[in-house]
Design a protein around this motif. Structure first.
Motif, PDB file in Angstrom:
ATOM      1  N   LEU A  37       0.839  -1.192   0.000  1.00  0.00           N
ATOM      2  CA  LEU A  37       0.000   0.000   0.000  1.00  0.00           C
ATOM      3  C   LEU A  37       0.877   1.246   0.000  1.00  0.00           C
ATOM      4  O   LEU A  37       1.682   1.441   0.913  1.00  0.00           O
ATOM      5  N   LEU A  38       0.729   2.082  -1.018  1.00  0.00           N
ATOM      6  CA  LEU A  38       1.528   3.297  -1.151  1.00  0.00           C
ATOM      7  C   LEU A  38       0.883   4.445  -0.386  1.00  0.00           C
ATOM      8  O   LEU A  38      -0.269   4.806  -0.642  1.00  0.00           O
ATOM      9  N   ASP A  44       6.585   5.873  -0.336  1.00  0.00           N
ATOM     10  CA  ASP A  44       6.390   5.982  -1.783  1.00  0.00           C
ATOM     11  C   ASP A  44       7.552   6.624  -2.541  1.00  0.00           C
ATOM     12  O   ASP A  44       7.421   6.963  -3.704  1.00  0.00           O
ATOM     13  N   SER A  45       8.697   6.757  -1.907  1.00  0.00           N
ATOM     14  CA  SER A  45       9.832   7.399  -2.572  1.00  0.00           C
ATOM     15  C   SER A  45      10.616   6.374  -3.399  1.00  0.00           C
ATOM     16  O   SER A  45      10.482   5.157  -3.193  1.00  0.00           O
ATOM     17  N   PRO A  46      11.458   6.841  -4.314  1.00  0.00           N
ATOM     18  CA  PRO A  46      12.335   5.915  -5.044  1.00  0.00           C
ATOM     19  C   PRO A  46      13.228   5.103  -4.090  1.00  0.00           C
ATOM     20  O   PRO A  46      13.486   3.925  -4.340  1.00  0.00           O
ATOM     21  N   GLN A  47      13.651   5.706  -2.994  1.00  0.00           N
ATOM     22  CA  GLN A  47      14.456   4.982  -2.010  1.00  0.00           C
ATOM     23  C   GLN A  47      13.652   3.858  -1.353  1.00  0.00           C
ATOM     24  O   GLN A  47      14.185   2.784  -1.074  1.00  0.00           O
ATOM     25  N   ALA A  79      -0.423   8.419  -2.625  1.00  0.00           N
ATOM     26  CA  ALA A  79       0.902   8.762  -3.151  1.00  0.00           C
ATOM     27  C   ALA A  79       0.748   9.648  -4.380  1.00  0.00           C
ATOM     28  O   ALA A  79      -0.200   9.514  -5.144  1.00  0.00           O
ATOM     29  N   GLU A  80       1.703  10.557  -4.555  1.00  0.00           N
ATOM     30  CA  GLU A  80       1.718  11.400  -5.740  1.00  0.00           C
ATOM     31  C   GLU A  80       1.903  10.520  -6.975  1.00  0.00           C
ATOM     32  O   GLU A  80       2.641   9.534  -6.949  1.00  0.00           O
ATOM     33  N   CYS A  82       3.565  10.869  -9.641  1.00  0.00           N
ATOM     34  CA  CYS A  82       4.950  10.737 -10.094  1.00  0.00           C
ATOM     35  C   CYS A  82       5.714   9.689  -9.285  1.00  0.00           C
ATOM     36  O   CYS A  82       6.687   9.118  -9.759  1.00  0.00           O
ATOM     37  N   ASN A  83       5.290   9.413  -8.061  1.00  0.00           N
ATOM     38  CA  ASN A  83       5.952   8.405  -7.241  1.00  0.00           C
ATOM     39  C   ASN A  83       5.409   7.003  -7.489  1.00  0.00           C
ATOM     40  O   ASN A  83       6.038   6.020  -7.114  1.00  0.00           O
ATOM     41  N   VAL A  84       4.236   6.923  -8.110  1.00  0.00           N
ATOM     42  CA  VAL A  84       3.633   5.611  -8.393  1.00  0.00           C
ATOM     43  C   VAL A  84       4.224   5.031  -9.672  1.00  0.00           C
ATOM     44  O   VAL A  84       4.498   3.847  -9.760  1.00  0.00           O
ATOM     45  N   ALA A  85       4.432   5.873 -10.648  1.00  0.00           N
ATOM     46  CA  ALA A  85       4.957   5.411 -11.948  1.00  0.00           C
ATOM     47  C   ALA A  85       6.360   5.029 -11.776  1.00  0.00           C
ATOM     48  O   ALA A  85       6.983   4.153 -11.865  1.00  0.00           O
TER      49      ALA A  85
END
Length: 85
Positions: A37-38, A44-47, A79-80, A82-85
């Motif tokens: 779950l984001l 939800d970050s790339p890290q 989550a934004e 841009c962070n999901v894609a």
């Protein structure tokens, strides 16, 4: 994780990962579905994605990313995009 999932106090992530590694080792014929779950600003970050990848690296699994549906009374947000894609 403990702040969001109270059962983490009884079934901690380390024990869960060890069990999944035993039951579904990378390369096995069977896999397990992991639902993630984001939550905006929480995981939800790339890290966070890299940490999840490392955590599951020895498990034959499919990861289902779930966008949180905001509702009244919740302090969490979706989550934004841009962070999901």
């Amino acid at each position: 994780r403990s702040a969001i999932m109270k059962q983490n106090l009884k079934y901690n992530i380390s024990a869960l990962i060890r069990t999944l590694e035993e039951l579904f080792p990378r390369g096995s014929d069977e896999s397990v579905l992991i639902e993630y779950l984001l939550l905006n600003g929480t995981n939800d970050s790339p890290q966070d994605a890299k940490r999840l990848l490392n955590l599951l690296s020895n498990i034959q699994c499919i990861v289902n990313l779930i966008e949180f549906n905001a509702h009244n009374g919740s302090s969490y947000r979706r989550a934004e995009e841009c962070n999901v894609a």
